[in-house]
Every structure is written in C-alpha cells, then in structure tokens.
Write an enzyme that holds these catalytic residues in place. Structure first.
Site, PDB file in Angstrom:
ATOM      1  N   HIS A   1       0.860  -1.191   0.000  1.00 23.43           N
ATOM      2  CA  HIS A   1       0.000   0.000   0.000  1.00 23.43           C
ATOM      3  C   HIS A   1       0.892   1.235   0.000  1.00 23.43           C
ATOM      4  CE1 HIS A   1       1.062   0.190   4.210  1.00 23.43           C
ATOM      5  NE2 HIS A   1       0.525  -1.004   4.431  1.00 23.43           N
TER       6      HIS A   1
ATOM      7  N   MET B   1      -1.885   3.597   7.533  1.00 22.33           N
ATOM      8  CA  MET B   1      -2.087   2.538   6.531  1.00 22.33           C
ATOM      9  C   MET B   1      -1.470   1.242   7.022  1.00 22.33           C
ATOM     10  SD  MET B   1      -1.679   4.283   2.878  1.00 22.33           S
ATOM     11  CE  MET B   1      -2.757   5.625   2.436  1.00 22.33           C
TER      12      MET B   1
ATOM     13  N   HIS C   1       4.023   1.252   2.231  1.00 23.72           N
ATOM     14  CA  HIS C   1       5.172   0.543   1.652  1.00 23.72           C
ATOM     15  C   HIS C   1       5.790   1.370   0.518  1.00 23.72           C
ATOM     16  CE1 HIS C   1       2.621  -3.024   2.999  1.00 23.72           C
ATOM     17  NE2 HIS C   1       3.754  -3.240   3.636  1.00 23.72           N
TER      18      HIS C   1
HETATM   19  P1  AMP Z   1       4.844  -5.078   6.545  1.00 27.60           P
HETATM   20  O1  AMP Z   1       4.599  -5.500   5.131  1.00 27.60           O
HETATM   21  O2  AMP Z   1       3.599  -4.750   7.297  1.00 27.60           O
HETATM   22  O3  AMP Z   1       5.774  -6.013   7.273  1.00 27.60           O
HETATM   23  O4  AMP Z   1       5.631  -3.703   6.457  1.00 27.60           O
HETATM   24  C1  AMP Z   1       6.816  -3.569   5.725  1.00 27.60           C
HETATM   25  C2  AMP Z   1       7.448  -2.237   6.039  1.00 27.60           C
HETATM   26  O5  AMP Z   1       6.548  -1.198   5.680  1.00 27.60           O
HETATM   27  C3  AMP Z   1       7.756  -2.069   7.541  1.00 27.60           C
HETATM   28  O6  AMP Z   1       9.006  -1.411   7.676  1.00 27.60           O
HETATM   29  C4  AMP Z   1       6.627  -1.190   8.000  1.00 27.60           C
HETATM   30  O7  AMP Z   1       6.935  -0.412   9.127  1.00 27.60           O
HETATM   31  C5  AMP Z   1       6.394  -0.315   6.779  1.00 27.60           C
HETATM   32  N1  AMP Z   1       5.043   0.244   6.810  1.00 27.60           N
HETATM   33  C6  AMP Z   1       3.866  -0.432   6.935  1.00 27.60           C
HETATM   34  N2  AMP Z   1       2.829   0.432   6.984  1.00 27.60           N
HETATM   35  C7  AMP Z   1       3.370   1.678   6.908  1.00 27.60           C
HETATM   36  C8  AMP Z   1       2.822   2.999   6.919  1.00 27.60           C
HETATM   37  N3  AMP Z   1       1.523   3.224   7.026  1.00 27.60           N
HETATM   38  N4  AMP Z   1       3.683   4.047   6.813  1.00 27.60           N
HETATM   39  C9  AMP Z   1       5.018   3.842   6.702  1.00 27.60           C
HETATM   40  N5  AMP Z   1       5.585   2.627   6.687  1.00 27.60           N
HETATM   41  C10 AMP Z   1       4.786   1.554   6.788  1.00 27.60           C
END
Ligand code: AMP
Length: 302
Positions: free
Chosen positions: A56, A206, A59
């Site tokens: 999203h 998000m 990411h």
């Molecule tokens: P995930 O796929 O949830 O493991 O997230 C992958 C990376 O994206 C991690 O470093 C998260 O902290 C970052 N991330 C997820 N959601 C957000 C967001 N809303 N804003 C900024 N970074 C995000």
C-alpha cells in the site's frame, strides 16, 4: 498459469510483454547474494525494503525513497510464519503478489526477493536472533516470539541481500528500534533508514491489515490516531505528564469501544516508559478491533 516465482530469471507480468517491463523475481538466497554482488559492483549503494507484501502507500513511501536514494533497490516479499503466534492471522494475511510485482516494476525496483517458506526455514532450522530488552515490553507480552521471528527473518534477508541501507517504517516503531539495535550489535554494516508513517486522509495509519476491518470497525479504527493527536494537542498546551496524556488517548479508544492492549509514553530509543514527556519520546499504542489487532504511534516533542 502465471508463474509465482522464477529461480533466477525474469518474471513476466501477464498484461505486459516487452522485456523492458519485467522485474527480476528471485527465490533463492544463493541467487539473491549473487545478484546483490552484481548490483553493488555495478554501482553502490544497494537498498532493501523488507515487506510482507499486500503493498500500500505506506510501503510505497519506503520503496520510493529506496529507489531515489540508492543505485539499486530490492524489495523483499515474504510472509514470515515465524513472527505469527498460534491463533494469529497468518492464514488470513492478505496476498496480492502479482499486483505487488506490478507496483515494484512501476516504481523502478531492481529486483524482488520472494523466497518460499522452505527456502527460508529449511528442515532443522534452529538459529534465532533475539533482542530481549527491546522485545519484552509493548507488543512483546501479547505476541510471544514475534520479535524473535522478526529479528531472525530480517537478519536472514540482510545476509541474502547484503544491502548498504534498509528502509523501515515508523509505523512499526518497536520493530524499527529493535532492528536498528540488532544491526548495530551484530556489526551488520547496514544503515537503517526510518520513514514516517503514511496515513489515510482520516488519520488512520495505513496497514495491510486494514482490509480485514468491517465498515464499523474501520470507523472505530480512527480512534487510535485521534487518541495520539489528542495527546499531542494537550502536550502543545503545556501538559507534559505522561499519565494525563495516556488517559486522554485511552478515552478516545474507549469511546470507540476498542479493546486496548496498551497505551504508553516511552523513550524513543530504549522504549522505557516515561512519567514526563522529555527529550525524544513517543506515544505508542495497540488495540484490538474485532479480530484485527492494530498498532500506531506518534512522536511527542516537548
Ligand atoms: P509489513 O509489510 O507490514 O511487514 O511492512 C513492511 C514495512 O513497511 C515495515 O518497515 C513497516 O513499518 C512499513 N510500513 C507499513 N505500513 C506503513 C505505513 N503506514 N507508513 C510507513 N511505513 C509503513
């Protein structure tokens, strides 16, 4: 059928035929190491954005930054079973792999690293990375083994991708701090770059998990950011007592009938709870809305 992963070749997106519109999809650590060497020899630095897919805008902010700051950028997509506890949402975690590849291609990502569970955790796997002082509080008690799973998989991603920089979101604040400590303690030579939380227009952070919220739950999820913003507002009015700020944030959550796991004011680096807002600190929270557990946080600057 569309191939999920090619070992070392080029993965074609169904609606595009030109060679220029392809993104390399790698599923073996050995092949990833080779490709990383090639990238770094051609032109450093190499950036890595670790994700669990279902990409999203949050990411995308990390990916765009990696692509703009690094000569090559790799995105990893791996839903890591080791960081999900029994009864957590591993089985319902969203998968949008083909769409994610398309997004990576559009953003100019050099390669996607998408190992299988078998590639990451071969039979007899028994080596774990732990950072107990940073894993024991906040989400730690509610998710035993979670941060051990996170630290271990990120260490493995680092050793396969050998990045100069790795990009993490402040959205998962405890994870960010813990990874930074791991990289430092284990001399991994990776610069951990933190990126601000991307929010929906109504303030909700998000998250891939937001798609699992029903309409009323989505409405109630606004209470997390409302609570954080209320605390920051009170701080702006001169209220520095953590207990008062926490109480104000909790009231927003309670009004929306969400099940609070924790709301705390902590030191930005050690994550130790603070009684007064001073220096660099954050308000962090976790709450359950229906079957979905959400986290959020905000920096508090006195
Ligand atoms: P995930 O796929 O949830 O493991 O997230 C992958 C990376 O994206 C991690 O470093 C998260 O902290 C970052 N991330 C997820 N959601 C957000 C967001 N809303 N804003 C900024 N970074 C995000």
């Amino acid at each position: 059928m569309f191939p999920r992963v090619l070992f070392s070749g080029t993965c074609r997106l169904p609606e595009f035929n030109s060679m220029d519109l392809a993104v390399d999809v790698i599923d073996s650590p050995a092949r990833m190491r080779e490709l990383s060497d090639t990238f770094r020899e051609a032109a450093p630095p190499l950036g890595l954005v670790p994700t669990m897919g279902a990409l999203h805008e949050g990411h995308l902010s990390l990916i765009r930054r990696a692509v703009s700051e690094c000569a090559s950028a790799v995105v990893s997509i791996f839903v890591n079973p080791a960081q999900f506890g029994p009864g957590e949402d591993l089985d319902t975690y969203p998968h949008t792999f083909e769409k994610d590849l398309e997004v990576c291609r559009e953003e100019g990502v050099s390669a996607v690293y998408a190992p299988s569970v078998g590639q990451m955790y071969a039979k007899g796997f028994d080596t774990w990375v732990e950072v107990p002082s940073l894993a024991s509080g906040l989400c730690g008690p509610c998710r035993p083994g979670h941060f051990r799973g996170v630290a271990t998989v990120v260490a493995k991603l680092f050793s396969a991708c050998k990045p100069d920089r790795a990009y993490f979101g402040e959205k998962d604040y405890q994870q960010l701090v813990l990874i930074r400590r791991m990289a430092r303690d284990l001399d991994m030579g990776v610069e951990i770059v933190s990126c601000p939380t991307v929010r929906e227009k109504d303030g909700v952070a998000m998250s891939s998990r937001n798609v699992n919220l029903r309409r009323e739950e989505r409405e109630n999820s606004r209470s997390l950011s409302r609570g954080l913003f209320r605390a920051r507002e009170l701080l702006g009015e001169g209220e520095a007592r953590a207990a008062v700020l926490i109480q104000a944030a909790r009231e927003e959550l309670t009004k929306a009938c969400v099940e609070i796991d924790y709301v705390e004011v902590v030191d930005s680096e050690t994550l130790a709870p603070l009684e007064t807002v001073q220096g660099s600190c954050r308000m962090v929270m976790a709450a359950k809305i229906g079957a979905t557990r959400l986290i959020d946080n905000i920096s508090l600057v006195p």
